[in-house]
Design a protein around this motif. Structure first.
Motif, PDB file in Angstrom:
ATOM      1  N   UNK A   1       0.819  -1.182   0.000  1.00 44.66           N
ATOM      2  CA  UNK A   1       0.000   0.000   0.000  1.00 44.66           C
ATOM      3  C   UNK A   1       0.870   1.256   0.000  1.00 44.66           C
ATOM      4  N   UNK A   2       1.804   1.284  -0.944  1.00 43.36           N
ATOM      5  CA  UNK A   2       2.704   2.418  -1.089  1.00 43.36           C
ATOM      6  C   UNK A   2       2.606   2.904  -2.533  1.00 43.36           C
ATOM      7  N   UNK A   3       1.643   3.789  -2.767  1.00 48.69           N
ATOM      8  CA  UNK A   3       1.431   4.302  -4.104  1.00 48.69           C
ATOM      9  C   UNK A   3       2.408   5.422  -4.407  1.00 48.69           C
ATOM     10  N   UNK A   4       2.899   5.438  -5.637  1.00 48.30           N
ATOM     11  CA  UNK A   4       3.830   6.493  -6.017  1.00 48.30           C
ATOM     12  C   UNK A   4       3.609   6.920  -7.456  1.00 48.30           C
ATOM     13  N   UNK A   5       3.896   8.185  -7.691  1.00 52.95           N
ATOM     14  CA  UNK A   5       3.885   8.723  -9.047  1.00 52.95           C
ATOM     15  C   UNK A   5       5.296   9.175  -9.361  1.00 52.95           C
ATOM     16  N   UNK A   6       5.673   9.043 -10.604  1.00 54.75           N
ATOM     17  CA  UNK A   6       6.979   9.518 -11.051  1.00 54.75           C
ATOM     18  C   UNK A   6       6.780  10.903 -11.624  1.00 54.75           C
ATOM     19  N   UNK A   7       7.448  11.872 -11.009  1.00 57.18           N
ATOM     20  CA  UNK A   7       7.305  13.255 -11.472  1.00 57.18           C
ATOM     21  C   UNK A   7       8.272  13.514 -12.613  1.00 57.18           C
ATOM     22  N   UNK A   8       7.761  14.122 -13.651  1.00 55.32           N
ATOM     23  CA  UNK A   8       8.554  14.343 -14.859  1.00 55.32           C
ATOM     24  C   UNK A   8       9.171  15.734 -14.933  1.00 55.32           C
ATOM     25  N   UNK A   9       8.374  16.766 -14.737  1.00 56.52           N
ATOM     26  CA  UNK A   9       8.891  18.121 -14.873  1.00 56.52           C
ATOM     27  C   UNK A   9       9.177  18.758 -13.532  1.00 56.52           C
ATOM     28  N   UNK A  10       9.909  19.852 -13.539  1.00 57.59           N
ATOM     29  CA  UNK A  10      10.260  20.555 -12.309  1.00 57.59           C
ATOM     30  C   UNK A  10       8.985  21.011 -11.580  1.00 57.59           C
ATOM     31  N   UNK A  11       8.818  20.546 -10.367  1.00 56.03           N
ATOM     32  CA  UNK A  11       7.675  20.923  -9.548  1.00 56.03           C
ATOM     33  C   UNK A  11       6.381  20.201  -9.889  1.00 56.03           C
ATOM     34  N   UNK A  12       6.391  19.358 -10.913  1.00 58.74           N
ATOM     35  CA  UNK A  12       5.159  18.684 -11.329  1.00 58.74           C
ATOM     36  C   UNK A  12       4.646  17.730 -10.260  1.00 58.74           C
TER      37      UNK A  12
END
Length: 168
Positions: A1-12
């Motif tokens: 239960x460790x959801x993550x998103x990969x951020x692409x742009x600066x501050x996104x």
């Protein structure tokens, strides 16, 4: 239960996680954690970085002004640890979800919010975070089989949060 998103742009990643937390708070979901906002001061200086503590109204500055020509890391580790302390207190109240603005270098090195992520998971509290592309391998080494990648879409992330949140 460790959801993550990969951020692409600066501050996104900051903006995405902030938008999710704002909607979850508006829906009355009890949260622990912190979201980051970046405030531009002027064109010749880097932005100020602030963590907004989700369990209350505290805002903690986590950036240092190192001068116009600085190239080093501006993170104020004392500010980050102070924010982590505030979040730890909220985690003791048994929130439905822990939101960590990002799993960054401090977390890779075992500091920052990393211990709280482990504590939350041990208590059955789901965790949501963002990870910069360059830190994904280190994050996955930490998270092992608990990591679940999420799309960079607010509605999809909220659906994941609602499906996995701990009953309050």
């Amino acid at each position: 239960m460790l959801g993550y998103v990969v951020s692409e742009g600066r501050g996104e990643g900051d903006r995405l996680i902030h938008a999710v937390a704002t909607r979850l708070r508006a829906a009355g979901v009890p949260l622990a954690g912190a979201v980051q906002t970046n405030e531009d001061r002027d064109p010749t200086r880097k932005c100020d970085m602030d963590l907004h503590i989700l369990s209350g109204h505290d805002v903690v500055r986590i950036s240092q002004d190192l001068g116009r020509l600085s190239r080093g890391c501006r993170l104020d580790p004392d500010g980050l640890e102070r924010a982590a302390g505030l979040v730890a207190a909220a985690l003791a109240d048994g929130p439905a979800l822990l939101i960590v603005n990002k799993f960054g270098k401090q977390e890779i090195d075992g500091r920052g919010f990393r211990p709280l992520i482990g504590d939350a998971l041990a208590e059955g509290i789901p965790v949501l975070t963002a990870v910069n592309r360059g830190n994904v391998d280190a994050f996955l080494d930490f998270a092992a089989d608990l990591a679940e990648p999420l799309p960079g879409d607010v509605d999809a992330i909220i659906a994941w949060c609602m499906a996995h949140r701990q009953a309050a």
